[in-house]
Each structure stands twice: as structure tokens, then as C-alpha cells.
Enzyme design. Structure first.
Site, PDB file in Angstrom:
ATOM      1  N   ASP A 333      51.633  60.133  43.849  1.00  0.00           N
ATOM      2  CA  ASP A 333      52.703  60.918  43.237  1.00  0.00           C
ATOM      3  C   ASP A 333      53.271  61.878  44.235  1.00  0.00           C
ATOM      4  O   ASP A 333      52.664  62.920  44.493  1.00  0.00           O
ATOM      5  CB  ASP A 333      52.119  61.661  42.022  1.00  0.00           C
ATOM      6  CG  ASP A 333      53.163  62.481  41.295  1.00  0.00           C
ATOM      7  OD1 ASP A 333      54.350  62.395  41.633  1.00  0.00           O
ATOM      8  OD2 ASP A 333      52.776  63.240  40.381  1.00  0.00           O
ATOM      9  N   GLU A 370      60.322  68.504  42.552  1.00  0.00           N
ATOM     10  CA  GLU A 370      60.183  67.918  41.214  1.00  0.00           C
ATOM     11  C   GLU A 370      58.962  68.488  40.522  1.00  0.00           C
ATOM     12  O   GLU A 370      58.972  68.785  39.328  1.00  0.00           O
ATOM     13  CB  GLU A 370      60.058  66.388  41.327  1.00  0.00           C
ATOM     14  CG  GLU A 370      60.056  65.665  39.969  1.00  0.00           C
ATOM     15  CD  GLU A 370      58.683  65.408  39.365  1.00  0.00           C
ATOM     16  OE1 GLU A 370      58.631  64.849  38.264  1.00  0.00           O
ATOM     17  OE2 GLU A 370      57.651  65.781  39.975  1.00  0.00           O
ATOM     18  N   HIS A 496      47.547  64.890  40.837  1.00  0.00           N
ATOM     19  CA  HIS A 496      47.804  66.280  41.258  1.00  0.00           C
ATOM     20  C   HIS A 496      46.576  66.961  41.882  1.00  0.00           C
ATOM     21  O   HIS A 496      46.408  68.170  41.755  1.00  0.00           O
ATOM     22  CB  HIS A 496      48.324  67.112  40.080  1.00  0.00           C
ATOM     23  CG  HIS A 496      49.729  66.719  39.668  1.00  0.00           C
ATOM     24  ND1 HIS A 496      50.403  67.343  38.648  1.00  0.00           N
ATOM     25  CD2 HIS A 496      50.579  65.785  40.145  1.00  0.00           C
ATOM     26  CE1 HIS A 496      51.606  66.798  38.510  1.00  0.00           C
ATOM     27  NE2 HIS A 496      51.736  65.848  39.413  1.00  0.00           N
TER      28      HIS A 496
HETATM   29 ZN   LIG Z   1      56.028  62.628  40.516  1.00  0.00          ZN
END
Ligand SMILES: [Zn+2]
Length: 689
Positions: A333, A370, A496
Site C-alpha cells: 500500500d 492519500e 500500515h
Molecule cells: Zn493506499
């Protein structure tokens, strides 16, 4: 091929096939190995290096590209403390240890684990376990006379978007909120933990924003306008999306000493996680101390934009974006999706050099920030809002990508189109198309007792909530949008964290990068087709039937509360849309039977088609959230990422506010009426082609 006369479709197919041969797994791997080599969060020096590298790639391929800079509020943490004061003291580590196999897990300049836009604060209080921390959980607590007022709540990740948890906690009077990753969600209960397996290890922490995004997304200090240097800004006190209490994310290793010292009632079965302890709710005996502070500064961010000018309709834009910032290294991500979009950009550049010129203008965007709250895309959309409302035909988005099957979320006017493209691109490692593979696969990882995989007979898209950068385009501007990606073949517990690394990705996700290649092929095909179709490939009958389903759900929900909802006004518009949509299909079929179509007449037609999604927006927005203009799709006020379709009406029914519900029915019917007008215009114009 929707929107193409036969002869042009043949030519288009040839170009598309040429384009799909370009993306290379090896390039995807090499690009990832550069972009995810170091931590590169928004506002960092390395974030700027990554943006400049993307720009240099674009230029090297011959694309016209530039960087647009904004300066939003991006707080980094300066103080993070969690401890159990009594009975048995414990100091939380709040640190993800280095894993020997994965050198990146020990990189310098990692952003520590925290929740962006948490309040600064210093509190000591009894702890209460609140399960997922969603409104239903507080109803359970109220029934059992447990009050969180003045308490520190500890919630587990899952079920809702994380920002909902502290928001609901604060509404109930809690003074701080800890959010931990229970092993039942993405840890040892689901599979082996990293580095043996892909799941979250005991000290792994999920970072993330807790901005109140369902209210508005983007920079908290500039709602509705761009966070440029020198722009007017709200004070922090005026910004309604900042969390009012301290929030910190913690690992299950740090959560355990708190949870095992709680007493009070035993938590109900559905509240229990997978830690080896009896889950009590509290309050007491654990008294917890939480202290947070942040640097509360604005920092520069860098959106990278490449443009391929349209040859026939330069003022109609097709946009595709993916973010480039990560919380730490972010191999999954967002880099897995970002490298696929780079391959799309390279494919289009190569085609252009070979003589292909898109009819419409194409813009490829790599967004920054983002992770903090869809900031780079939102600020850009706000800056160019007038032009985008005039020119944007569609926005395509991607984000993390993994091994598995294609999944698409979209405006339902794009459902037919998405299905067509998914039938044109092959599934990696087989003879099926992406659509066939997605419809017919049985997931090897699937537990037979799980039923989260539905089977359909035709490729469908889901409604869009608020998970990624399409929000400003769809919800604020009313641009028909689509979000695409692969997944489902493996589990993941590194979201994350510092373990979202190249090592993790190359061992546990799309290890051969063939799904990245397939994503690049899908996006490239979709962008080319949207940019080249003489008639924009929107379709209205699937939209009408899908929205009818949403209306039925809402009527049933009202029935459960013994209220009969009169939705005749909406149903009338949807019936009309279905019949006009059918007539439009027939007329379009006849029109594209001709060899070529007059570009001058097409401009008017495509304008009507673009307006069809815009018609679903209102300048006033939704009740109590003016920034969200779209009346059919929005993130739920209390679900976050999760979509609430026909949100104004549905949330009025959720709260049993029947006066508001009646008002919302008129509003939604009015928007559908406006949409009907655009489809009638399109029908007339198609007939005159
Ligand atoms: Zn993302």
C-alpha cells in the site's frame, strides 16, 4: 465494443492488443524495489524524491508531465506514551522490532506508529473495552449500564473505518481511545505471523488517519478549496474533522497487559478476540495513562501529473490515479498499485510514439498524502474543480494490488463498460478472461464455513465508499468513477506497518508480479477505450435496476421500524430511467452501425452523457455534510470506508427521522429527474447522429 462503430472498433482492438503486450513483471518489480526502498510518507524528504523520480520516468518516456505542490496540515508525532499505572504497571513499547530476514523493517526515518489527526493530550483514567467501538457496541454497553464517560476506551481494529472509533468514543464522553490489532482479525488466529507467514506479528501496529473523513476529505484546514501556499486557512479549532481526544494505535502485545487487568462483566462471545485471556469489559481495575503530542505543521506534498492531449475531443478528460505516499515503505500500500499505473503510463507513451493519438485527453496522476485523508487528490480536484466539472468524463483509481481476482467498484453507469473490459483482458496463468475468472473461481484459501464470496452470473461492480482517491472526483464533483484491483488469493496482516515491505510482498503477495501486469493491462485498456470511444461508454439500465434495489432495502428498513415510506416519486424516476435507458441502447446500436460519426454532433452527445453523473449532485450536499455532493453514493457517517447508498435518505431512516426522510425522497427524485433529462438529451442527440 460499446460506443464504437464497427470499423473503428477493429482499429481500437489492434492498438489495445499492442498496448497490453507492453507491461512487464520485471519492471514492476524493479520499480517497486526503488519506490519502496525507504520510508516515504507524505511530507518527508524521501516522499519528494519518489515524486521527482516518477516525474523523471514520465519525461524519459516522452510524456508531458509536471508536479503540483500543495501544503496541507500533516502532523507528525512528537510524544506517544501508553502505560498501565495500576494494578500491575506496564509501559507500552509502541515500537515494531526489526525482523532479521527483512532489513527494511529496521530502516532509518520510519514514521512511528500513530493515528494522524488525533488530539494532543495527557489523560489517566480507568479503561473500558468497547469491542469494535461502533454505535451498536455502545448500545450494548448502555443496556448493561456501563458508561465510558471520563474513561479511556480500548477498541479493536475491524468492522468500521478506524476514524469512526474515536469519533463515537468522544461522542460518548471518553477521554482517549486506544485501537489495537486483535490477532483474531489479522494475526496468528488467521495464519502464521510475519516473517514465517503473512499475518501481523505481536508487536505489529496499524497506523492510519483518524480524520473525520465522512464529513469532508482532504486538508482539514482548506475544505472545498486548494491548500496552496498563501491560501486562506481555517484555524485548527475551526476544522471540524480533527479528532477531539487523544488516539493511539497499539499492537496486541501492548494491548494484552491492559485487557488482562480489566474486570467487570465478561464480554459476550461476539466481542472476544483471540488473545489467551478472558475478555472483560471493565471499567477497572486497569488504570491507564495516555499522552500524545504532534508537531501540527503544514508540509509540502507533490502530485505528479502526466497529460496526453486528445486529438478530437481535447476538452474531454479521462483520468487515472493511484497514490505514491505510504505510511512507511508501503510495498503493498500503495506501491503495488502505483507501479502498475506507471506501466500503464509507459504503455500509453510507447503507443503514442508508434502513432496512436487518443481522441480525448488522458491524465495520469500519482497522488501524494492519500494516507492522511485522500489529500493530494482532493486538493487537486478542489483546485481544478471548475475545469473538471466541465471536462472530466471519468476517473479511474487503483491502490494496493495483490494476487487473486479482479474486483471493481464503480458508478453503476460504468458497470457494463467495466464488464466489457474485464472480458477483454486475460486472467494471469489461465485461458479465462478477468471477468470469467472473477465470476467462477473458488478461493483456495477459502474456509468452507465462510460465505464472504458471492457468485453472480454476470460481472458486477460494487458501489464506492471512501477507501481511496476517487472520493473527491465522485462525491465532490460528480465524475463517474471506478476503482479496480486484484486480491483474494492470500491473507495479509501488515497493513500500515513497517512490515509492509518488499520482502513481505515478494514472499506473500503477487510474488511473480503477474497480477500487477494484469492490473496495468486492465487500466490501460479501460483508459484507451474511454479515451477513444466516439460515444462515451455509459449505460443506464443497470444503474436504474441497482438503485431500485437500494430503494427496496431502505423501504424494508423503514418497515422494520413500523414506518411506511412513500418512495413513489423515486420509483417513477427509476422506471423512466430504465425505459429511456433501453431506448438509448437501441438508438446507440443503430447509430454505431454507421461507419463514422460527426465529431461536432458527438461533442453535444458526450456532454449530455458526462452530465448524467453530475446531475446526481447538489451544491448543498448531503444533510449536515455539505462537501459530499453526490446523492447516491457516499461513505457512511458511522461506517467510514463502507458505502451508504442513497445516503441522505438511508441515514434519515437509520435515525428514524421521518420528516427528513420525506424531504430526502423529494431531493433524490429531483436528482434522478435531472439525470433523466440528460439521458433524454443523449437519446435525442444519438438519434440525430
Ligand atoms: Zn493506499
Amino acid at each position: 465494443m460499446r460506443g464504437f462503430p464497427a470499423r473503428e472498433a477493429t482499429q481500437e482492438k489492434r492498438w489495445e492488443e499492442q498496448a497490453r503486450a507492453i507491461p512487464e513483471p520485471d519492471r514492476l518489480r524493479k520499480d517497486m524495489e526503488f519506490m519502496a526502498a525507504q520510508p516515504h510518507q507524505a511530507g518527508s524528504a524521501r516522499g519528494k524524491v519518489v515524486a521527482e523520480w516518477i516525474l523523471s520516468q514520465f519525461k524519459e518516456w516522452g510524456l508531458d508531465a509536471h508536479i503540483e505542490e500543495f501544503e496541507p496540515l500533516l502532523p507528525y508525532p512528537t510524544i506517544r506514551e501508553v502505560s498501565v499505572v495500576s494494578p500491575k504497571p506496564y509501559q507500552a513499547k509502541l515500537k515494531e522490532p526489526v525482523v532479521a530476514q527483512d532489513p527494511n523493517s529496521g530502516d532509518a526515518d520510519q514514521l512511528p506508529s500513530y493515528n494522524a489527526y488525533s488530539a494532543s493530550g495527557d489523560v489517566t483514567a480507568d479503561a473500558v473495552y468497547v469491542n469494535y467501538g461502533v454505535p451498536d457496541d455502545y448500545e450494548y454497553l448502555a443496556k448493561h449500564n456501563i458508561d465510558v464517560k471520563g474513561k479511556i476506551v480500548i477498541a479493536r481494529y475491524g468492522k468500521s473505518w478506524r476514524g469512526i472509533k474515536p469519533k463515537v468514543a468522544a461522542e460518548h464522553g471518553a477521554v482517549a481511545c486506544l485501537i489495537y490489532s486483535d490477532p483474531k482479525e489479522d494475526g496468528f488466529y488467521e495464519g502464521d505471523v510475519f516473517p514465517k507467514g503473512p499475518m501481523r506479528p505481536e508487536q505489529g501496529v496499524q497506523r492510519g488517519s483518524v480524520m473525520d473523513m465522512p464529513f469532508y476529505s482532504g486538508d482539514p484546514l482548506t475544505p472545498g478549496w486548494a491548500a496552496e501556499k498563501g491560501a486562506k486557512r481555517l484555524s485548527r479549532a475551526e476544522a471540524k474533522v480533527l479528532m477531539t481526544i487523544p488516539v493511539l494505535p497499539i499492537s496486541y502485545a501492548d494491548a494484552k497487559p491492559i485487557l488482562e487487568q480489566l474486570n467487570g462483566p465478561v464480554a459476550p462471545t461476539s466481542w472476544r478476540g483471540a488473545l489467551p485471556l478472558t475478555y472483560h469489559i471493565g471499567p477497572g481495575a486497569a488504570k491507564v495513562h495516555v499522552k500524545t503530542d504532534f508537531d501540527w505543521t503544514t508540509k509540502p506534498i507533490y502530485d505528479v501529473i502526466a497529460t496526453i492531449p486528445g486529438s478530437t475531443f481535447p476538452d474531454e478528460w479521462v483520468l487515472a490515479g493511484n497514490h505514491h505516499d505510504a505510511w512507511v515503505n508501503g510495498a503493498d500500500d500503495p506501491i503495488s498499485g502505483a507501479v502498475a499505473l506507471l506501466e500503464t503510463a509507459r504503455s500509453l507513451a510507447k503507443l503514442q510514439a508508434a502513432g496512436w493519438h487518443p481522441e480525448r485527453t488522458i491524465k495520469i496522476a500519482l497522488w501524494d498524502a492519500e494516507e492522511f485523508g485522500l489529500i493530494g487528490s482532493t486538493e487537486w480536484a478542489e483546485k481544478h474543480q471548475d475545469e473538471l466539472k466541465q471536462k472530466a468524463a471519468a476517473y479511474l483509481n487503483s491502490d494496493s494490488n495483490g494476487a487473486g481476482w479482479l474486483h471493481v467498484g464503480a458508478s453503476h453507469t460504468l458497470e457494463e463498460f467495466a464488464s466489457e473490459v474485464a472480458h477483454a483482458v486475460p486472467q494471469p496463468g489461465g485461458t479465462q478472461s478477468l471477468a470469467e475468472a472473477s465470476l467462477h473461481h473458488t478461493n483456495p484459501d477459502d474456509d468452507p464455513e465462510r460465505h464472504d464470496h458471492e457468485h453472480h452470473d454476470h460481472f458486477q461492480v460494487d458501489a464506492l465508499g471512501a477507501g481511496s482517491d476517487y472520493v473527491a472526483f465522485l462525491d465532490f464533483l460528480g465524475v463517474a468513477s471506478m476503482n479496480e484491483g486484484f486480491g483474494g488469493a492470500g491473507r495479509s496482516g501488515i497493513y500500515h506497518s513497517v512490515y509492509d515491505s518488499i520482502y513481505w510482498y515478494e514472499h506473500f503477495s503477487d510474488t511473480t508480479f503477474v497480477h500487477g501486469q494484469a492490473l496495468a493491462r486492465f487500466t490501460t485498456t479501460a483508459v484507451m477505450r474511454l479515451a477513444d470511444a466516439p460515444v462515451l461508454p455509459l449505460e443506464f439500465t443497470r444503474f436504474a435496476s441497482t438503485v431500485k434495489g437500494y430503494v427496496d432495502e431502505i423501504v424494508q428498513q423503514a418497515q422494520k421500524a413500523n414506518h411506511k415510506l412513500d418512495v413513489t416519486a423515486i420509483q417513477k424516476q427509476l422506471d423512466l430511467l430504465e425505459s429511456t435507458g433501453k431506448a438509448y441502447e437501441a438508438t446507440l446500436k443503430a447509430a454505431v452501425a454507421k461507419d463514422s460519426l460527426d465529431p461536432k454532433k458527438l461533442v453535444a452527445l458526450n456532454h449530455s452523457l458526462m452530465e448524467s453523473e453530475r446531475a446526481l449532485t447538489r451544491p448543498e450536499g448531503l444533510p449536515n455534510r455539505w462537501w459530499y455532493k453526490h446523492q447516491i453514493y457516499a461513505p457512511g457517517f458511522y461506517t467510514g470506508y463502507g458505502v451508504k447508498t442513497i445516503p441522505g435518505l438511508r441515514e434519515a431512516v437509520d435515525s428514524k427521522n421521518w420528516d427528513l426522510a420525506a424531504k430526502e425522497i423529494t431531493i433524490v427524485a429531483g436528482c434522478l429527474d435531472a439525470m433523466n433529462q440528460t439521458v433524454r438529451d443523449a437519446l435525442t442527440e444519438t438519434g440525430g447522429l
